[in-house]
Motif scaffolding. Structure first.
Motif, PDB file in Angstrom:
ATOM      1  N   THR A  61      10.803   8.699   6.177  1.00 54.52           N
ATOM      2  CA  THR A  61      11.232  10.056   6.530  1.00 54.52           C
ATOM      3  C   THR A  61      11.233  10.258   8.035  1.00 54.52           C
ATOM      4  OG1 THR A  61      10.343  10.878   4.443  1.00 54.52           O
ATOM      5  CG2 THR A  61      10.710  12.507   6.190  1.00 54.52           C
ATOM      6  N   LEU A  62      10.141   9.841   8.677  1.00 54.87           N
ATOM      7  CA  LEU A  62       9.999   9.999  10.123  1.00 54.87           C
ATOM      8  C   LEU A  62      11.157   9.338  10.862  1.00 54.87           C
ATOM      9  CD1 LEU A  62       7.997  10.755  12.494  1.00 54.87           C
ATOM     10  CD2 LEU A  62       7.022   8.483  12.186  1.00 54.87           C
ATOM     11  N   SER A  96      -2.774   4.962  15.962  1.00 52.97           N
ATOM     12  CA  SER A  96      -1.373   4.962  15.554  1.00 52.97           C
ATOM     13  C   SER A  96      -1.163   5.564  14.168  1.00 52.97           C
ATOM     14  CB  SER A  96      -0.825   3.541  15.587  1.00 52.97           C
ATOM     15  OG  SER A  96      -1.571   2.719  14.727  1.00 52.97           O
ATOM     16  N   HIS A  97      -2.256   5.956  13.493  1.00 53.25           N
ATOM     17  CA  HIS A  97      -2.118   6.534  12.155  1.00 53.25           C
ATOM     18  C   HIS A  97      -2.115   8.060  12.201  1.00 53.25           C
ATOM     19  CE1 HIS A  97      -6.321   6.618  13.198  1.00 53.25           C
ATOM     20  NE2 HIS A  97      -6.610   7.365  12.158  1.00 53.25           N
ATOM     21  N   LEU A  98      -2.231   8.652  13.395  1.00 53.38           N
ATOM     22  CA  LEU A  98      -2.474  10.095  13.511  1.00 53.38           C
ATOM     23  C   LEU A  98      -1.166  10.886  13.443  1.00 53.38           C
ATOM     24  CD1 LEU A  98      -5.230   9.872  16.267  1.00 53.38           C
ATOM     25  CD2 LEU A  98      -5.549  10.234  13.797  1.00 53.38           C
ATOM     26  N   ILE A  99      -0.620  10.992  12.244  1.00 53.10           N
ATOM     27  CA  ILE A  99       0.683  11.653  12.112  1.00 53.10           C
ATOM     28  C   ILE A  99       0.554  13.167  12.139  1.00 53.10           C
ATOM     29  CG2 ILE A  99       0.686  11.518   9.576  1.00 53.10           C
ATOM     30  CD1 ILE A  99       3.841  10.966  10.099  1.00 53.10           C
ATOM     31  N   HIS A 100      -0.600  13.695  11.757  1.00 56.59           N
ATOM     32  CA  HIS A 100      -0.787  15.142  11.897  1.00 56.59           C
ATOM     33  C   HIS A 100      -0.783  15.515  13.373  1.00 56.59           C
ATOM     34  CE1 HIS A 100      -3.414  18.921  11.807  1.00 56.59           C
ATOM     35  NE2 HIS A 100      -2.269  19.261  11.284  1.00 56.59           N
ATOM     36  N   LEU A 145       0.690  13.859  15.688  1.00 55.63           N
ATOM     37  CA  LEU A 145       2.084  13.697  16.136  1.00 55.63           C
ATOM     38  C   LEU A 145       2.906  14.942  15.810  1.00 55.63           C
ATOM     39  CD1 LEU A 145       4.529  12.002  17.129  1.00 55.63           C
ATOM     40  CD2 LEU A 145       4.724  11.104  14.810  1.00 55.63           C
ATOM     41  N   GLU A 186       0.807  -1.210   0.000  1.00 51.51           N
ATOM     42  CA  GLU A 186       0.000   0.000   0.000  1.00 51.51           C
ATOM     43  C   GLU A 186       0.844   1.265   0.000  1.00 51.51           C
ATOM     44  OE1 GLU A 186       0.805  -1.803   2.528  1.00 51.51           O
ATOM     45  OE2 GLU A 186       0.440  -0.874   4.474  1.00 51.51           O
ATOM     46  N   ASN A 238       2.373   1.446  11.186  1.00 52.51           N
ATOM     47  CA  ASN A 238       1.813   2.791  11.285  1.00 52.51           C
ATOM     48  C   ASN A 238       2.870   3.768  11.782  1.00 52.51           C
ATOM     49  OD1 ASN A 238      -0.981   3.207  10.470  1.00 52.51           O
ATOM     50  ND2 ASN A 238      -1.414   1.502  11.868  1.00 52.51           N
ATOM     51  N   SER A 282       2.567  -8.024  11.875  1.00 51.82           N
ATOM     52  CA  SER A 282       1.362  -8.280  12.640  1.00 51.82           C
ATOM     53  C   SER A 282       0.861  -9.705  12.360  1.00 51.82           C
ATOM     54  CB  SER A 282       0.331  -7.207  12.267  1.00 51.82           C
ATOM     55  OG  SER A 282      -0.772  -7.274  13.119  1.00 51.82           O
ATOM     56  N   ILE A 327      -1.174   4.655   0.214  1.00 54.29           N
ATOM     57  CA  ILE A 327      -0.799   5.809   1.037  1.00 54.29           C
ATOM     58  C   ILE A 327       0.670   6.139   0.784  1.00 54.29           C
ATOM     59  CG2 ILE A 327      -2.469   5.334   2.877  1.00 54.29           C
ATOM     60  CD1 ILE A 327      -0.109   4.113   4.476  1.00 54.29           C
ATOM     61  N   TYR A 328       1.030   7.380   1.099  1.00 52.29           N
ATOM     62  CA  TYR A 328       2.434   7.766   0.975  1.00 52.29           C
ATOM     63  C   TYR A 328       3.231   7.229   2.159  1.00 52.29           C
ATOM     64  CZ  TYR A 328       1.353  10.857  -2.900  1.00 52.29           C
ATOM     65  OH  TYR A 328       0.966  11.347  -4.111  1.00 52.29           O
ATOM     66  N   ASP A 329       4.458   6.829   1.863  1.00 55.36           N
ATOM     67  CA  ASP A 329       5.339   6.390   2.942  1.00 55.36           C
ATOM     68  C   ASP A 329       5.770   7.583   3.782  1.00 55.36           C
ATOM     69  OD1 ASP A 329       7.167   4.832   4.510  1.00 55.36           O
ATOM     70  OD2 ASP A 329       8.780   5.795   3.376  1.00 55.36           O
ATOM     71  N   SER A 330       5.446   7.551   5.066  1.00 54.22           N
ATOM     72  CA  SER A 330       5.977   8.561   5.982  1.00 54.22           C
ATOM     73  C   SER A 330       6.969   7.937   6.952  1.00 54.22           C
ATOM     74  CB  SER A 330       4.841   9.238   6.757  1.00 54.22           C
ATOM     75  OG  SER A 330       4.054   8.277   7.432  1.00 54.22           O
TER      76      SER A 330
END
Lengths: 406, 406
Positions: free
Chosen positions: A216-217, A373-377, A379, A197, A308, A263, A210-213
């Protein structure tokens, strides 16, 4: 049975124990060493201050010349001799005389105290070359003198191996006359986000993707922790392609970290790829970041973080970063404080919850976003991790929590 | 009459107010932006998550198929259709069916809830292509679904101009599909240590001389705060030579900072050189760092810090860094906390004292060295500045103090 956070952190530290020493090192100029880690103990080649010097603008004197006696009221009139500017090597101070001296200037031989100019009569320096006297009050030996070596003595350890070099540490090395410093070569990490994905930022985004974050993170977090990161690109859900990708990059790498695929779903590429490797997939009693892979890949230490982004960062901060701190002395441990919650929270029974939050100017900590765990904004709006212990299921606003400053 | 710390900080902020905007900017790849400052508001080009997706490995269902009614016990037996892996664009879910779905995978059209695999009977996914049914319990709509835009909606501001870009912020930009980012060009500072007593590290050290540590200390501190520093080399005590040195480097510079030569001694090169410039020399009620120069040099903002290294760092941390934070939104303000002193201290009446200290694991703060402004070894052992207000002359061990984490 899920493993505790502490038990998994220990396991990560055990896995990485071989990275503790010896280190390969390099010698770099001081400014290139900012944020790097000292590879050796640095012994002071000179004392600081290198010589006794004046702490004030005033007169260098022999305190014995200013002792109380029946003939005076606790001071004396002294002949003013040539001034001592900072940077000069002064002549010996003869009894009965006073040398104008500037802050930081070397104490003349024989002088053992400084009287500040404000206490002199008159309270101005005479013109150089003009014969003059000055009346000075009684003064104890040592007054306003910075002794040689009072900050550090030559031959003692100035900085320990493992120290992270910030402004103060580099300033000390400069004060010791050192123009370069031996630092550790950074540990090399191979970082591989996985998942069908996941698409690289900048590319088009098909439906369902989705874009890979994570790349970078984690690269940014690892770089700040002093690691050198190689990103092999994103791997899809084909285990053999993942193995090929890993093997094409593992030469000279100290650690491999993947994200995703650990998982219990039907398509867990990291689990599948590591099938023939000594990698264990465990469940840690933590939210987020429960599923974790740990072992070795082709004899290189391997950690499999969940997919995530918040889980990735929490995995890094809770396991890998503290293990590096414990083993290498760097990066410095996160600043930890206790702060009252600005709001109510709930946490699952039997899991250590790590929430993202902002420590506010009033000292309270506000939660940013929910536990997801998907809430990167959310974060990105946070400056702290909020630690909710395993046995806590609910906390009211005002309850004190442990907070790790990011 | 000495000026208060707050008044001088305001004066520095006023001096630098022209640097607040506009900024010159540059576009750099994400990782090159680590630690840099965002130059524009970033508006989310897509929502996060971009589409509704599953929070669990389980079955995507229509909750209406699982409603309590007289014929069931709050669940139903549904036909299992093709699975939805993460990254796929699934077919519409027909009534009466359940699609195996993996964490992060796109919810099929028509599905509005996910039942975790652990709640299914049987609790394993059937082999793809084999006809099967599954019994699932009653489930509310929205259960274990991450809605599109639940983290951030397309078209809203994701990050504000002025944000310092750390791992979380760069991770967010990546998640939004952005491969590069517009950041501020750093402010350019010309840094000139002065004094006949000062020698560059690496050179020989004649009697009465010391090595320059101010240049390294301040360049490192400024670099960490996001400034671009030019060092012109050390200037001696000749005012015209200092003027020549400054003028040969001030082109394109936003700020000039000197160290030393601002006190009331007989040889104060910065005071002398700035004689014909609108530069004021003031006394701030602070220890260390009392004597300060402030004004403009050839129309460029100018700050004259005192000559001792600790005074320089304290001047930077107390005046310049907070002024930049206030004007530019970056660097981030120092983390401030209140901690009990591990030991007794005294502080001069009428002066705000800034001591160096270490916040210990037990939460108390230990002082590193005495108040002397030359103690750079003690500074290198510190992780915090301890703030002792102007009206305090003595604090017992255990007294709470404000601490700024370095």
């Amino acid at each position: 049975m899920a493993r505790s956070v502490a038990a998994h952190r220990e396991a990560v530290q055990e896995l990485l124990s071989g990275l503790g020493s010896p280190h390969s090192t390099e010698v770099v100029p001081l400014m290139a060493a900012l944020g790097r880690v000292l590879a050796v103990d640095v012994v002071a080649p000179l004392s600081l201050p290198p010589f006794a010097n004046s702490q004030m603008d005033g007169f260098a004197v022999r305190a014995a010349d200013l002792v109380f006696n029946s003939d005076n009221d606790g001071g004396a009139e002294l002949a003013v001799v040539d001034p001592v500017p900072a940077g000069a090597a002064p002549a010996k101070l003869l009894p009965g005389s006073a040398a104008p001296i500037m802050t930081g200037a070397m104490m003349p031989e024989g002088a053992d105290a400084v009287v500040p100019i404000e206490q002199a009569v008159p309270d101005v320096f005479p013109l150089p070359g003009v014969a003059a006297t000055v009346r000075l009050p009684a003064t104890d030996p040592g007054t306003f003198v910075r002794d040689a070596g009072s900050d550090i003595s030559a031959g003692t350890v100035a900085l320990r191996s493992g120290t992270t070099l910030g402004p103060g540490q580099l300033g000390l090395l400069a004060a010791l006359g050192l123009g370069s410093v031996e630092v550790r070569t950074p540990l090399r990490v191979l970082l591989v986000p996985t998942g069908d994905e996941v698409v690289e930022p900048g590319e088009a985004l098909p439906p369902g993707k989705i874009y890979d974050s994570n790349g970078t993170l984690l690269e940014a977090a690892m770089a700040q922790a002093g690691l050198h990161v190689t990103r092999a690109g994103v791997s899809g859900d084909d285990p053999s392609a993942l193995l090929d990708l890993l093997r094409s990059h593992t030469g000279g790498v100290d650690l491999v970290v993947s994200t995703g695929g650990v998982s219990k779903g039907a398509y867990e590429v990291v689990r599948q790829a590591m099938d023939s490797q000594p990698v264990e997939f465990v469940s840690v009693a933590m939210q987020p970041g429960g599923p974790q892979g740990i072992g070795t890949f082709d004899d290189v230490p391997f950690l499999g973080f969940p997919g995530n982004p918040v889980s990735c960062l929490v995995s890094f901060e809770m396991f890998l970063r503290p293990a590096l701190t414990a083993l290498l002395g760097s990066p410095a441990a996160r600043i930890t404080l206790r702060a009252p919650l600005a709001e109510h929270l709930t946490s699952p029974a039997g899991k250590h919850q790590v929430r993202r939050g902002t420590v506010l100017p009033d000292g309270t900590v506000r939660l940013e976003g929910g536990p997801g765990s998907h809430l990167i904004h959310a974060l990105a709006n946070s400056n702290a991790l909020v630690q909710v212990p395993e046995d806590v299921t609910e906390l009211e606003a005002g309850a004190e929590v442990e907070v790790w400053m990011l």
